[in-house]
Enzyme design. Structure first.
Site, PDB file in Angstrom:
ATOM      1  N   LYS A 153      -8.612   6.850   2.189  1.00  0.00           N
ATOM      2  CA  LYS A 153      -8.199   6.310   3.492  1.00  0.00           C
ATOM      3  C   LYS A 153      -9.385   5.718   4.238  1.00  0.00           C
ATOM      4  O   LYS A 153      -9.257   4.705   4.918  1.00  0.00           O
ATOM      5  CB  LYS A 153      -7.535   7.393   4.351  1.00  0.00           C
ATOM      6  CG  LYS A 153      -6.118   7.679   3.899  1.00  0.00           C
ATOM      7  CD  LYS A 153      -5.329   8.412   4.950  1.00  0.00           C
ATOM      8  CE  LYS A 153      -3.915   8.658   4.467  1.00  0.00           C
ATOM      9  NZ  LYS A 153      -3.144   9.518   5.338  1.00  0.00           N
TER      10      LYS A 153
ATOM     11  N   LYS B 289       0.725   4.913  -6.155  1.00  0.00           N
ATOM     12  CA  LYS B 289       1.739   5.788  -5.563  1.00  0.00           C
ATOM     13  C   LYS B 289       2.670   5.005  -4.635  1.00  0.00           C
ATOM     14  O   LYS B 289       2.190   4.139  -3.897  1.00  0.00           O
ATOM     15  CB  LYS B 289       0.966   6.843  -4.749  1.00  0.00           C
ATOM     16  CG  LYS B 289       1.756   7.977  -4.220  1.00  0.00           C
ATOM     17  CD  LYS B 289       0.851   8.923  -3.429  1.00  0.00           C
ATOM     18  CE  LYS B 289       0.589   8.403  -2.024  1.00  0.00           C
ATOM     19  NZ  LYS B 289       0.017   9.379  -1.100  1.00  0.00           N
TER      20      LYS B 289
ATOM     21  N   LYS C 202       4.351   4.829   2.197  1.00  0.00           N
ATOM     22  CA  LYS C 202       4.960   4.304   3.423  1.00  0.00           C
ATOM     23  C   LYS C 202       4.206   3.061   3.889  1.00  0.00           C
ATOM     24  O   LYS C 202       4.763   2.205   4.552  1.00  0.00           O
ATOM     25  CB  LYS C 202       4.863   5.344   4.545  1.00  0.00           C
ATOM     26  CG  LYS C 202       5.656   6.603   4.318  1.00  0.00           C
ATOM     27  CD  LYS C 202       5.416   7.543   5.498  1.00  0.00           C
ATOM     28  CE  LYS C 202       5.730   8.974   5.166  1.00  0.00           C
ATOM     29  NZ  LYS C 202       4.807   9.928   5.774  1.00  0.00           N
TER      30      LYS C 202
END
Ligand code: TYM
Length: 342
Positions: free
Chosen positions: A120, A207, A210
């Site tokens: 991130k 993956k 969202k």
């Protein structure tokens, strides 16, 4: 001497999810699908991790809407506020309080090794519009450990990507218990056999997420049937023509995983079912199975979204219960550390 009566308590299952969008099929198959089944045998605590979501900048109005939608989705998935706790994290101050304490029992080096932080941080730093590698992103696992440890949780049903966060929560609990005696239950991760890692339909090496910039790669739980079918029909596969699980077949492996998780069929049974058939038939079957699975959830979701006062009553009740249960653990931890309790 009075004899101590020991009342066996039920085991506890806890998990949270961030309100950063409508949940995806990955969230559902990796974690949420199994949550309601725990309500019979376990004391359950499930919630919306809104405090976690601000490690990435959120639009206030959107955050409020998404928090409401996610709460409604938890009820639509069968979580019953009369059977267990269904709450919103920011309503319960003990989370931030224990989160701070646990910061002081977690090492810089441990947090630096978290792959989600590294991913991130790299992603945020790359984005010139949102250069925001904040301290919350770094200490995120301490708040997550607080979420879990406050309730003396025994098992935490999550997708495979949360395994490392569960391990650090266990390490923190063991360290704290090692210093002060048994304060926290050491939790176990519960990762489903199929669906623990659902991949993007457009890039099956990544993956399903969202925040995927390509919306075709992600199925959202509120997608209309037509949209779901279109996403499956345009899923990336390979140049072979046979439906079997194997190396180099990431796209087909992912579709088979989704089909297995939704229908309960084994990989062998799926291979047999589609022997001699093309990818088109298979993709359609996966789309149909997902649509049928989500239809009743979508209906209930729409009903709950029309009754905001019911949602509010449920999350208020959830917050009261969560506060009561978690305060006991917080008080115990604070007392052990040496704080004076009021
Ligand atoms: P979050 O919001 O990213 O995801 C919620 C749950 O969905 C699972 N998941 C997936 N499973 C399979 N395939 C995927 N593609 C996929 N994407 C997500 C996640 O593993 C997770 O179980 N840190 C957590 C939220 C959290 C939490 C907690 C979880 C906060 N406090 C305490 C458990 C216990 C998170 O960001 O999940």
């Amino acid at each position: 001497m009075s004899e101590e009566v020991k009342v066996e308590r039920k085991k506890r299952s806890l998990s949270l999810i961030q309100p950063t969008s409508i949940p995806t099929l990955g969230n559902y198959l990796g974690a949420m699908k199994g949550w309601s089944a725990f309500q019979e045998e376990y004391d359950t605590i499930y919630g919306v991790a809104d405090l976690h979501s601000i490690t990435v900048r959120q639009d206030p109005q959107k955050l409020r809407r998404q928090t409401t939608e996610l709460y409604a989705m938890l009820l639509a998935l069968g979580l019953d506020p009369d059977k267990g706790i269904v709450f919103i994290q920011s309503h319960v101050p003990t989370h931030s309080q224990l989160g701070w304490l646990l910061n002081c029992y977690t090492q810089f080096g441990e947090l630096s090794r978290m792959t989600q932080f590294k991913d991130k941080a790299a992603k945020n730093a790359e984005n010139i519009n949102a250069d925001n590698v904040n301290a919350g992103l770094f200490t995120y696992p301490c708040l997550m450990a607080a979420d879990i440890l406050l309730y003396q949780s025994d098992i935490v049903p999550v997708g495979a990507d949360q395994k490392q966060h569960l391990e650090i929560a266990r390490d923190i609990a063991e360290r704290f218990n090692g210093i002060y005696g048994k304060v926290f239950t050491v939790p176990e991760a519960y990762i489903p056999k199929s669906g623990a890692r659902v991949m993007s339909l457009q890039d099956p090496t990544r993956k399903m997420s969202k925040s995927d910039p390509n919306p075709k790669g992600t199925v959202y739980l509120t997608d209309e049937p037509g949209v779901i079918m279109k996403k499956f029909r345009s899923a990336v596969t390979d140049s072979e023509m046979s439906v079997h699980y194997g190396e180099g077949k990431d796209g087909i492996n992912n579709l088979m995983t989704i089909y297995a998780a939704v229908t309960g069929k084994t990989m062998d049974a799926i291979e047999q079912e589609f022997a001699g058939k093309g990818y088109g038939d298979f993709k359609t079957a996966v789309g149909e199975a997902v649509i049928a699975e989500l239809e009743p959830v979508q209906q209930r979701f729409n009903q709950f979204m029309q009754d905001k006062s019911y949602l509010q009553a449920c999350w208020t009740k959830g917050a009261d219960l969560a506060q009561r249960v978690s305060q006991r653990t917080l008080d115990k931890a604070m007392k052990k550390i040496g704080f004076l309790l009021k």
